[in-house]
Design a protein around this motif. Structure first.
Motif, PDB file in Angstrom:
ATOM      1  N   GLU A   1       0.863  -1.175   0.000  1.00  0.00           N
ATOM      2  CA  GLU A   1       0.000   0.000   0.000  1.00  0.00           C
ATOM      3  C   GLU A   1       0.896   1.220   0.000  1.00  0.00           C
ATOM      4  O   GLU A   1       1.760   1.362   0.863  1.00  0.00           O
ATOM      5  CB  GLU A   1      -0.907   0.013   1.242  1.00  0.00           C
ATOM      6  CG  GLU A   1      -1.920  -1.108   1.286  1.00  0.00           C
ATOM      7  CD  GLU A   1      -3.014  -0.961   0.235  1.00  0.00           C
ATOM      8  OE1 GLU A   1      -3.325   0.174  -0.144  1.00  0.00           O
ATOM      9  OE2 GLU A   1      -3.528  -1.993  -0.207  1.00  0.00           O
ATOM     10  N   HIS A   2       0.730   2.077  -0.990  1.00  0.00           N
ATOM     11  CA  HIS A   2       1.581   3.254  -1.108  1.00  0.00           C
ATOM     12  C   HIS A   2       0.899   4.518  -0.616  1.00  0.00           C
ATOM     13  O   HIS A   2       1.495   5.573  -0.612  1.00  0.00           O
ATOM     14  CB  HIS A   2       2.000   3.445  -2.567  1.00  0.00           C
ATOM     15  CG  HIS A   2       2.776   2.297  -3.102  1.00  0.00           C
ATOM     16  ND1 HIS A   2       4.077   2.073  -2.773  1.00  0.00           N
ATOM     17  CD2 HIS A   2       2.418   1.280  -3.918  1.00  0.00           C
ATOM     18  CE1 HIS A   2       4.514   0.995  -3.375  1.00  0.00           C
ATOM     19  NE2 HIS A   2       3.521   0.489  -4.078  1.00  0.00           N
ATOM     20  N   GLN A   3      -0.338   4.423  -0.242  1.00  0.00           N
ATOM     21  CA  GLN A   3      -1.076   5.606   0.187  1.00  0.00           C
ATOM     22  C   GLN A   3      -1.059   5.692   1.705  1.00  0.00           C
ATOM     23  O   GLN A   3      -1.319   4.717   2.399  1.00  0.00           O
ATOM     24  CB  GLN A   3      -2.518   5.525  -0.310  1.00  0.00           C
ATOM     25  CG  GLN A   3      -3.323   6.743   0.016  1.00  0.00           C
ATOM     26  CD  GLN A   3      -4.691   6.695  -0.654  1.00  0.00           C
ATOM     27  OE1 GLN A   3      -4.873   6.020  -1.635  1.00  0.00           O
ATOM     28  NE2 GLN A   3      -5.627   7.429  -0.098  1.00  0.00           N
ATOM     29  N   ILE A   4      -0.734   6.890   2.205  1.00  0.00           N
ATOM     30  CA  ILE A   4      -0.758   7.092   3.647  1.00  0.00           C
ATOM     31  C   ILE A   4      -2.148   7.597   4.029  1.00  0.00           C
ATOM     32  O   ILE A   4      -2.853   8.185   3.208  1.00  0.00           O
ATOM     33  CB  ILE A   4       0.334   8.080   4.101  1.00  0.00           C
ATOM     34  CG1 ILE A   4       0.150   9.438   3.426  1.00  0.00           C
ATOM     35  CG2 ILE A   4       1.714   7.515   3.838  1.00  0.00           C
ATOM     36  CD1 ILE A   4       1.075  10.523   3.944  1.00  0.00           C
ATOM     37  N   PRO A   5      -2.556   7.379   5.276  1.00  0.00           N
ATOM     38  CA  PRO A   5      -3.879   7.865   5.693  1.00  0.00           C
ATOM     39  C   PRO A   5      -3.947   9.388   5.654  1.00  0.00           C
ATOM     40  O   PRO A   5      -2.959  10.071   5.914  1.00  0.00           O
ATOM     41  CB  PRO A   5      -4.032   7.357   7.129  1.00  0.00           C
ATOM     42  CG  PRO A   5      -2.905   6.426   7.385  1.00  0.00           C
ATOM     43  CD  PRO A   5      -1.872   6.648   6.329  1.00  0.00           C
ATOM     44  N   MET A   6      -5.100   9.900   5.341  1.00  0.00           N
ATOM     45  CA  MET A   6      -5.313  11.346   5.292  1.00  0.00           C
ATOM     46  C   MET A   6      -5.217  11.918   6.702  1.00  0.00           C
ATOM     47  O   MET A   6      -5.883  11.429   7.617  1.00  0.00           O
ATOM     48  CB  MET A   6      -6.701  11.631   4.702  1.00  0.00           C
ATOM     49  CG  MET A   6      -7.080  13.078   4.659  1.00  0.00           C
ATOM     50  SD  MET A   6      -6.131  13.883   3.392  1.00  0.00           S
ATOM     51  CE  MET A   6      -6.816  15.522   3.485  1.00  0.00           C
ATOM     52  N   PRO A   7      -4.359  12.926   6.908  1.00  0.00           N
ATOM     53  CA  PRO A   7      -4.259  13.518   8.250  1.00  0.00           C
ATOM     54  C   PRO A   7      -5.522  14.309   8.595  1.00  0.00           C
ATOM     55  O   PRO A   7      -6.268  14.725   7.718  1.00  0.00           O
ATOM     56  CB  PRO A   7      -3.042  14.432   8.151  1.00  0.00           C
ATOM     57  CG  PRO A   7      -2.895  14.718   6.699  1.00  0.00           C
ATOM     58  CD  PRO A   7      -3.454  13.538   5.951  1.00  0.00           C
TER      59      PRO A   7
END
Length: 163
Positions: free
Chosen positions: A119-125
């Protein structure tokens, strides 16, 4: 209700391919009033032909195509699938749609097995929305207070006219 079902059946017939041999399919539809085949129909038919050669656990994830010649509704279309590669996770197919021995459409489709991966997407802050952000004037005034400056001490290009 019969008329609706009849229209649905006619629509589905646009995508019904007949198997001639291994990896060779044909479509012999009826002319529905148009002289030429709609490009999206040929695209869908090539994807269907390619899917007929793929395992059920693979899904198309890349589709590159070329419209080469106009297709005619009153002539059969032959779909020739070339099994380029079958791997553990990926499979590749090229499909040519032919009429009168000439390619009218060509595509390359890559299929991928549905599996867990990186998974290359980080969680939205958690950040404020645009309506809760300060405007440019408020930011400048706050900066002036921090720097112990007056507005007239700022360089000319940073000054904001207030109406």
């Amino acid at each position: 209700m019969d008329k609706k079902n009849n229209l649905l059946e006619k629509s589905l017939d646009l995508f019904s391919l007949n198997k001639i041999d291994r990896d060779i399919y044909t479509w012999t539809g009826k002319n529905v009033g148009w002289a030429r085949v709609f490009g999206g129909q040929v695209m869908a038919q090539t994807l269907i032909a390619a899917y007929k050669t793929i395992g059920v656990d693979h899904y198309a994830h890349s589709f590159h195509s070329y419209f080469l010649r106009p297709g005619h509704m009153d002539k059969p279309i032959i779909f020739m699938v070339d099994r380029i590669r079958d791997g553990k996770s990926f499979s590749t197919r090229t499909v040519k749609a032919l009429q009168d021995g000439e390619a009218i459409f060509s595509c390359s489709i890559s299929f991928q097995k549905d599996e867990d991966g990186l998974e290359h997407q980080i969680p939205m802050p958690d950040i404020p929305g645009p309506e809760n952000l300060r405007n440019e004037i408020e930011i400048r005034e706050e900066l002036l207070k921090k720097l112990n400056m007056k507005a007239e001490d700022m360089p000319v290009f940073l000054r904001q006219k207030r109406n």
